[in-house]
Every structure is written in C-alpha cells, then in structure tokens.
Design a protein around this motif. Sequence first.
Motif, PDB file in Angstrom:
ATOM      1  N   LYS A 136      18.072  55.490  -8.637  1.00 11.57           N
ATOM      2  CA  LYS A 136      18.704  55.871  -9.900  1.00 11.57           C
ATOM      3  C   LYS A 136      19.195  54.647 -10.678  1.00 11.57           C
ATOM      4  O   LYS A 136      19.698  54.784 -11.775  1.00 11.57           O
ATOM      5  CB  LYS A 136      19.892  56.797  -9.618  1.00 11.57           C
ATOM      6  CG  LYS A 136      19.520  58.088  -8.885  1.00 11.57           C
ATOM      7  CD  LYS A 136      18.571  58.949  -9.705  1.00 11.57           C
ATOM      8  CE  LYS A 136      18.400  60.339  -9.094  1.00 11.57           C
ATOM      9  NZ  LYS A 136      17.771  60.324  -7.783  1.00 11.57           N
ATOM     10  N   ASN A 137      19.084  53.435 -10.077  1.00 13.58           N
ATOM     11  CA  ASN A 137      19.567  52.266 -10.796  1.00 13.58           C
ATOM     12  C   ASN A 137      18.659  51.926 -11.981  1.00 13.58           C
ATOM     13  O   ASN A 137      17.482  52.288 -12.006  1.00 13.58           O
ATOM     14  CB  ASN A 137      19.682  51.050  -9.870  1.00 13.58           C
ATOM     15  CG  ASN A 137      18.346  50.655  -9.251  1.00 13.58           C
ATOM     16  OD1 ASN A 137      17.968  51.223  -8.239  1.00 13.58           O
ATOM     17  ND2 ASN A 137      17.636  49.699  -9.823  1.00 13.58           N
ATOM     18  N   SER A 138      19.229  51.242 -12.967  1.00  7.53           N
ATOM     19  CA  SER A 138      18.430  50.832 -14.120  1.00  7.53           C
ATOM     20  C   SER A 138      17.335  49.891 -13.645  1.00  7.53           C
ATOM     21  O   SER A 138      17.578  49.035 -12.783  1.00  7.53           O
ATOM     22  CB  SER A 138      19.313  50.119 -15.152  1.00  7.53           C
ATOM     23  OG  SER A 138      20.341  50.979 -15.594  1.00  7.53           O
ATOM     24  N   GLU A 197      14.566  43.770 -14.378  1.00  6.26           N
ATOM     25  CA  GLU A 197      13.642  43.016 -15.234  1.00  6.26           C
ATOM     26  C   GLU A 197      12.959  41.962 -14.355  1.00  6.26           C
ATOM     27  O   GLU A 197      13.575  40.964 -13.967  1.00  6.26           O
ATOM     28  CB  GLU A 197      14.426  42.357 -16.370  1.00  6.26           C
ATOM     29  CG  GLU A 197      13.546  41.688 -17.406  1.00  6.26           C
ATOM     30  CD  GLU A 197      14.371  41.035 -18.500  1.00  6.26           C
ATOM     31  OE1 GLU A 197      13.859  40.858 -19.610  1.00  6.26           O
ATOM     32  OE2 GLU A 197      15.546  40.687 -18.224  1.00  6.26           O
ATOM     33  N   LYS A 233      10.668  46.870  -9.415  1.00 11.57           N
ATOM     34  CA  LYS A 233      11.526  47.223 -10.551  1.00 11.57           C
ATOM     35  C   LYS A 233      12.661  48.166 -10.180  1.00 11.57           C
ATOM     36  O   LYS A 233      13.780  48.036 -10.675  1.00 11.57           O
ATOM     37  CB  LYS A 233      10.679  47.846 -11.671  1.00 11.57           C
ATOM     38  CG  LYS A 233       9.974  46.813 -12.542  1.00 11.57           C
ATOM     39  CD  LYS A 233       9.227  47.499 -13.675  1.00 11.57           C
ATOM     40  CE  LYS A 233       8.570  46.469 -14.582  1.00 11.57           C
ATOM     41  NZ  LYS A 233       7.804  47.112 -15.679  1.00 11.57           N
ATOM     42  N   THR A 234      12.372  49.148  -9.349  1.00  9.77           N
ATOM     43  CA  THR A 234      13.401  50.130  -8.981  1.00  9.77           C
ATOM     44  C   THR A 234      13.759  50.055  -7.502  1.00  9.77           C
ATOM     45  O   THR A 234      14.167  51.039  -6.895  1.00  9.77           O
ATOM     46  CB  THR A 234      12.934  51.560  -9.326  1.00  9.77           C
ATOM     47  OG1 THR A 234      11.687  51.814  -8.662  1.00  9.77           O
ATOM     48  CG2 THR A 234      12.753  51.742 -10.825  1.00  9.77           C
ATOM     49  N   ASN A 271      18.094  45.529  -5.818  1.00  7.04           N
ATOM     50  CA  ASN A 271      19.132  45.723  -6.827  1.00  7.04           C
ATOM     51  C   ASN A 271      20.508  45.336  -6.284  1.00  7.04           C
ATOM     52  O   ASN A 271      21.299  44.669  -6.968  1.00  7.04           O
ATOM     53  CB  ASN A 271      19.146  47.186  -7.282  1.00  7.04           C
ATOM     54  CG  ASN A 271      20.095  47.434  -8.431  1.00  7.04           C
ATOM     55  OD1 ASN A 271      19.855  47.014  -9.554  1.00  7.04           O
ATOM     56  ND2 ASN A 271      21.194  48.120  -8.144  1.00  7.04           N
TER      57      ASN A 271
END
Length: 676
Positions: free
Chosen positions: A623-625, A628, A657-658, A663
Amino acid sequence: MKKFSLVFLLVGFSLFGQNSDSTCEILTKINALIQSEHIQPKPVDDSLSVFVFDNFIDDLDPSRNVFLKSEYDALAKKYRLNIDNLILNKDCSFLNDIVTKYRNGLIRNKAALEKILTQPIDYSAKDTIRFYKKSFPVYMKETEIEKVWRKKMRYEILDEISEISSNLDSLKANFASLEPIHKKTVLDNEICRINTLLQSGKNPQEKLYNYFCTYFDPHTAYFSDDSKSSFVASLSKEHLSLGLNVNLNEKNEIIVDELDPNGPAFKTGQIKKGDQIISISNQKETLKVSCATLESISTMILSELNKTIVLTLKRNSGKSFEVSIEKQIMKDEENSVFSFIIGKESKIGYIKIPSFYADLEGNSGKGCADDTAKEIIKLQKDNIKGLVIDLIDNGGGSMEEAIKLAGMFIDSGPISIVVDNKKEQSVINDPYKGMLYKGIVVVLVNGNTASASEFFAAIMQDYNRALLLGSTTLGKATMQTIQSLDEKKNTDFLKITINKFYRITGKSHQYIGITPDVVLPEFYENIIQKEKNFPTAIKNDSIVPVLRFRPYVKRSLINSLADDSSIRVAASDYFNNIIQINQKIDQLINIPQTEIPMTLDAVFNQKKSRSILWEEINAFNSKNSPLEIYNSTVNQFLLGIYPTEKVMNQYQINNLKTNPYLNEAVNIINDFNAAN
C-alpha cells in the motif's frame, strides 16, 4: 500461473546397472574421506544404517503405495540395522535387493492401474481420504493394492475435474461426460510415470551415496562428474543455456514464457512464446513432460554434458514439432549483480546480489565482489546518500567472494574465525585496507539468505557497519570443498563440510540463523525450510574469542534507527496482514488435516479454499506510494549501447517500485540522513 526457471541440483534416481563391488568401493572412499576431513565425523554404526534405510525407502515410496507391508518388514528386518555392517564388509548387494522389490512393486501397480482404467469407478460409494504432512507407516497388503489405487485415482480424478470450473453446479451437471475424459488422463499419466521409472537406464547408487553423506550433515554430498559440473555452473553468472524461461500453466503444462533474443532457442527461429513443451530429449533418452518429474526434466536440461537438447513442442493445439537446440554460454541475468538509484531527492543506492557467484574453473575474475564494486563506483558518481544491499533469497556461493565483499566495507581488522576438524582456529582478516564505500548501509535478508550471504551479513552487523532488516536467516555457518574420490579416474567427487566459521564475537549463527536488527514478517516464513529443520544439521555452539576490533559506529545509533523502524512496522497494515495470511498458510500446511469425503462437493470445496488463499497472496500488494526507481548515469549510458538489456532492466524496476522491504530500508536511511 506460476513462473519458474528449471533450476534444480538434484541427482536423478534410476533403477538398473547395479554393481555391488563398485558401489561399495565408492562408499568406502566416501567414508574414508569423511572420517579424515569432515568437521564432525561420526562412526558408521546402526544409527547411520537406520538413517540411510529409512530415507532411501521414503524416497522410493513416499506415498506408501509401492512396497507391500510384508516386503517392507522383510527388508527392514534384513537391512535397517545392518547396512553399516554390510558397507564395512564391502557387500552392497542389499541395494539390488531393495530395488528389485521396488521394481516389482511398480510392475504390480501398473497392472492394477491398467485394470482400473477398463472398469467403472463407483463415486457414490462412501469413502474418505486424509493427507499426511510426514511419512506414515507402510500398510499396504497384497489384497488391497487395487483398492488403494482405486481410492487414489478417484481423488485425483475429482481433483482434476474441480480445476475446470468455479461453478460446482455446472461440474455436477456435466460430471458424466467429464469423468471418462479425466479418468483416462489421470490414469494414463500415472501409468506413463511408472513406465518412465521402469525404463530408466541409469542406476540408484547416487541416492545411496547421498543419503550416506547427509547422515554426517545436510551439505556433504556425492557428485558424479555431471552433477559436479552442474553445481559449479550454478555458482557462475555464465553457463551453458538454452536461453528460455518457462511457466507452469493452470493445467500444469510447461509453456515457453520468455526467449532471450541473444539465446540459442530464439536463434532457431522456430520457437515462440506460448509454445507448449511436450517432451525433452538428450538423444539418449526422451522424457515425456506429462508424466516425468520436474526434477528429471530440469536435470536433463541443466546437465553440462547435454550440450544439445531436442524439444518437442506444440503450438495452439496444432501438430507437434521438434527443435534441436545447441546450448551456448550465456549470462544468467537472474544471477548477476545489478543496481539502481531510489528517489531524485533522497538518492539512495540499491544493489541486488542474487548469489555469491564466482569463476571457479576459469581465470576471468568474474565474481560477484568485483561486480558489486563496479556498481558501487557507478552509484557514487551520482552522489548517493545511502546504500541498500539486497541479500533476500541469496543462497550463498563462494566464501572467497563474501570475504572480498566484506573487506570493501570494513576499514581493517578480523572478519571471521574458522575452526577445522582438529579444533584449530584461524582468523580471516580484512583483505583490503580502507573502504570502498563509507556511507550508511541497510542489508536486506530473509529466511532464504544462507551461507556466504549470512557470513557477509554477520560481519556487517558485528562491526555496526549496517542495519540488518528482514527475517531470520537460514542458519548455515559451515564451509564445504569439493574433492575427488580418485584423482586417477576423476569421475567421482565429494562436496564435504570441512570447517565451521564463527563471528568475531565468538558466537555462531549455525543452526539458529542471524536475527536482523529489525524483524519484518515475510510470506511462508513458517514453512521455509531452515537449517534447524534438517535432522543431521550441526548444532549451534560458540567459542571464546581473543580478537580486538573497532565497530564503525556505536551500537546505540543502530538501535535507535531500529527502534523507530520497528514502531513503523508494528503499525503497518501491510505487515500485519502478512502475519494473518501466514497463520492461514500454517493452518493449511503444518496442522494435520481432517479426513474429507471422497465426493465432488468436498474436493471442490477443498480446492476452492486453497485457491482463495492463493488468490489472496497473489493479489496482496504493497500500500506504500510507489518508489521512484531509476538507473545511474553510467547504467543509462550502457543501456544505450546494449538495448537488449532494456527489457530485463524494466522488469527489475517494476518489481522494486512497490517493494515494502525496500521501502522500509529507504525510510531508515532517510531517518539517518535527517538526523545528521
């Protein structure tokens, strides 16, 4: 669909060509080498005999539907406590006795299946089936052979039919027309599988050698010339390859998923994405995919001796066609170091090390340590403000490469203590003066991080050189070497455990694994096989160190970053949901299942509940943004020169990315940079 690469290092079982004298000769050489060189040699006694016998029988008959109880009891009485004596007396005729009875059992089962194929199955008869997680006693009597197989086939037919549709009412309405088709498919495949075992022209000695070896520890193993070549190739980023990847589709068919445009399969001009592989041949034997094991298929494909492979393929349900492919030396993209930069503002470097590969038989110096150094230099040209080293699913490899890599991050000092079978200690020191990179480092690990990668991670943790993030590692802190059993023949080899390594603190992660500074939940963590799950794994111990070393930073700094991270993780819906799903997986896999009725309703509902869980796992997204992710300036330039690398490069970016683990690593580095 489940994507997989045909990468196994398993030695195939075979039935014929037994030679008691040569078998015992090799076992004698294996034992002599183990007794003189192994880190913890054990006597060849009744304990070994029981281990070898039980594992060999389990391997031959895991479902307990080949040996009759009377046959098993007779074999156990003769050999279960006697294999040690027979081997020491150089009498290995017991192998022929066991395999002959196994072969007779296969022939007996084939006859029963052929009979069932011609007779109707009564699906209205009340019956139940139960699945066991572990081996259960041999129970089959001669009068029950057909009953046992009829029950097994009844379940598999119902299971096959349950795959067709998610509409139970539709399946019931069409059961009469569906049943004959799927009955024939299921029984034909089972008969074909038995025929494959019966027609195998190899021998069973390698299984015996390996169970003898693994009695001493899980990582000591026998290698034939062929399996040694495959093992060495697996530790290299370049090896003989067909240049294709495959998928298993919902029907368990093997489908061509990707073709490397630089590979030999693509260059034939005959193979396309989506083609179904029907059979595989090395020109000596042919394996029909529908009834061969994935292990036997992958062994044939990966063998360095099989330089030419013939694939029989089918396209869009059309006519089958054959393609002969000669392997060529190719770079394994999935086994090569790569790097990216995360965030235009944060500019955090990321390096993935999939394995500690090395050029074991050449002089090219193409090892993962040098490759990692090159990526670090590229990243530093863009002035990165932190570095993430990803060792998730890194199963290890060359210890020399791990030592070189550790030296790039440690200024100077000891990095490990090695103990041999004479209990003598030697210290491994940093091979390089100074550091290639001096900034903050986060190392990602998980339950599949093993051996050489654990060695590196432990050094980074003990020197307070990095914060470790992830889940507890596998727990292998032993070293192996490959030695020839006979230098004159040079056809038989032993990968033997000769050393244990300890952390500079005197502690060891052998058996227990490395606990990260911040623990993150991961899918399947309760069912990933760890070192401690192997019955012959060497137990954990510690030594009293006399080493002096200077940590890079104070432990309080690492602990402070870890505390803040742990608070974030505890509040994360994503990680809490993983814990909940793992509980469901654990209930499905590890908790004994109750009996289920042998009805379409029951089998369909069982299948449905598993499918729902699998869909829940597959649909589970971070669910994280999105992060980049972009290439370093140097790598952007290189992609312009080598455009064929762009597809893999974009695939890697999309996967990162996700990535919630990455993250959180970025969050930790940002915390550090904000405070300094």
